[in-house]
Scaffold this motif. Structure first.
Motif, short mmCIF file in Angstrom:
data_model
loop_
_atom_site.label_atom_id
_atom_site.label_comp_id
_atom_site.label_asym_id
_atom_site.label_seq_id
_atom_site.Cartn_x
_atom_site.Cartn_y
_atom_site.Cartn_z
N HIS A 111 0.79 -1.24 0.00
CA HIS A 111 0.00 0.00 0.00
C HIS A 111 0.82 1.28 0.00
O HIS A 111 0.36 2.30 -0.50
CB HIS A 111 -0.97 -0.02 1.17
CG HIS A 111 -1.94 -1.16 1.09
ND1 HIS A 111 -2.88 -1.29 0.10
CD2 HIS A 111 -2.05 -2.27 1.85
CE1 HIS A 111 -3.56 -2.41 0.26
NE2 HIS A 111 -3.08 -3.02 1.32
N TRP A 112 2.01 1.25 0.53
CA TRP A 112 2.83 2.47 0.52
C TRP A 112 3.87 2.43 -0.59
O TRP A 112 4.05 3.41 -1.30
CB TRP A 112 3.54 2.66 1.88
CG TRP A 112 2.63 3.05 2.99
CD1 TRP A 112 1.27 3.23 2.92
CD2 TRP A 112 3.01 3.29 4.35
NE1 TRP A 112 0.78 3.56 4.16
CE2 TRP A 112 1.82 3.61 5.06
CE3 TRP A 112 4.20 3.26 5.05
CZ2 TRP A 112 1.81 3.91 6.42
CZ3 TRP A 112 4.21 3.56 6.40
CH2 TRP A 112 3.02 3.88 7.08
N GLU A 114 4.01 0.11 -3.27
CA GLU A 114 3.44 -0.18 -4.60
C GLU A 114 2.10 0.49 -4.84
O GLU A 114 1.48 0.29 -5.89
CB GLU A 114 3.34 -1.71 -4.77
CG GLU A 114 4.72 -2.37 -4.81
CD GLU A 114 4.68 -3.89 -4.66
OE1 GLU A 114 3.57 -4.45 -4.56
OE2 GLU A 114 5.76 -4.48 -4.65
N ASP A 115 1.60 1.23 -3.88
CA ASP A 115 0.39 2.05 -4.04
C ASP A 115 -0.90 1.28 -4.34
O ASP A 115 -1.81 1.82 -4.99
CB ASP A 115 0.62 3.06 -5.17
CG ASP A 115 0.32 4.46 -4.69
OD1 ASP A 115 0.02 4.62 -3.49
OD2 ASP A 115 0.36 5.38 -5.52
#
Ligand SMILES: Cc1cc2nc3c(=O)[nH]c(=O)nc-3n(C[C@H](O)[C@H](O)[C@H](O)COP(=O)(O)O)c2cc1C
Length: 200
Positions: A111-112, A114-115
């Motif tokens: 989530h941070w 590779e978004d």
């Protein structure tokens, strides 16, 4: 027929306790159905709690180097997970929780680093969860199930089945319930067959 790999994680400090006995039955069932099962006893490993330093922000790799990396790699390589834990203060054992917390590094990677969008799990694998508690209250498993579901989500793993048993405390209590042992064996067999058949 290709063998499918399953990882079985024993979360109790008791090597032959109630959850370990049930998980062993599920492992037997899965093996009898043709799956390859890799067993991990958390009590034998040295895994530090998460230190919340967020070294994983840089590339998603946990900066604490210990037995976690070995377990993570084996777990991520598996198609299915069988996790067993006693209920300790309405959640999983400390052994299991410490492992789960270290997977925050995977959450950070997704989530941070590779978004990936939040709240939209894409399930590529499946898991089952076995738990035993001593008491018999209606809410005995509520906290644990939230913890386990969220942990499974982080690993893109759908919670396929839960086997939850009340009223067993002493080591060996589960042996008084052959029907539970049979249920665990059957669940292991079905779990393996589902993975081998590639069913969704
Ligand atoms: C530290 C600790 C905390 C526990 N907390 C609970 C609890 O919150 N609720 C409950 O029903 N049983 C609780 N128990 C009892 C265990 O869940 C029970 O003995 C279980 O059968 C142990 O499983 P195992 O043999 O696989 O370790 C606790 C036991 C210990 C040692």
């Amino acid at each position: 027929m290709p063998t499918e790999s399953i990882i079985a994680i024993y979360g109790s400090p008791r090597r032959k306790g109630n959850t370990a006995t049930l998980l062993k039955k599920a492992v037997q069932g899965a093996r009898d159905a043709g799956a390859a099962v890799d067993e991990i006893f958390l009590r034998d490993l040295k895994i530090s709690p998460c230190m919340e330093i967020y070294g994983c922000k840089h590339g998603g790799e946990c900066r604490i180097s210990d037995d976690f990396q070995k377990v993570r790699d084996r777990l991520l390589a598996a198609r299915g997970l069988m996790l067993a834990s006693p209920i300790f203060f309405y959640t999983v054992s400390a052994h299991a929780k410490i492992l789960m917390d270290r997977f925050q590094s995977l959450w950070v990677k997704k989530h941070w680093v590779e978004d990936a969008p939040l709240g939209k799990p894409v399930y590529t694998r499946k898991g089952m969860f076995i738990a035993v508690g001593a008491t018999k209250g209606k809410k005995l498993f509520d906290g644990t199930l939230l913890t386990v579901r969220y942990f499974f989500d982080v690993m893109d793993m759908q919670l396929w089945r839960t086997l939850l048993y009340r009223g067993m405390d002493l080591e060996g209590d589960v042996l008084k319930h052959p029907e539970y042992l049979e249920e665990a064996y059957q669940a292991g067999t079905e779990f393996a067959k589902m993975l081998l058949d590639g069913q969704s």
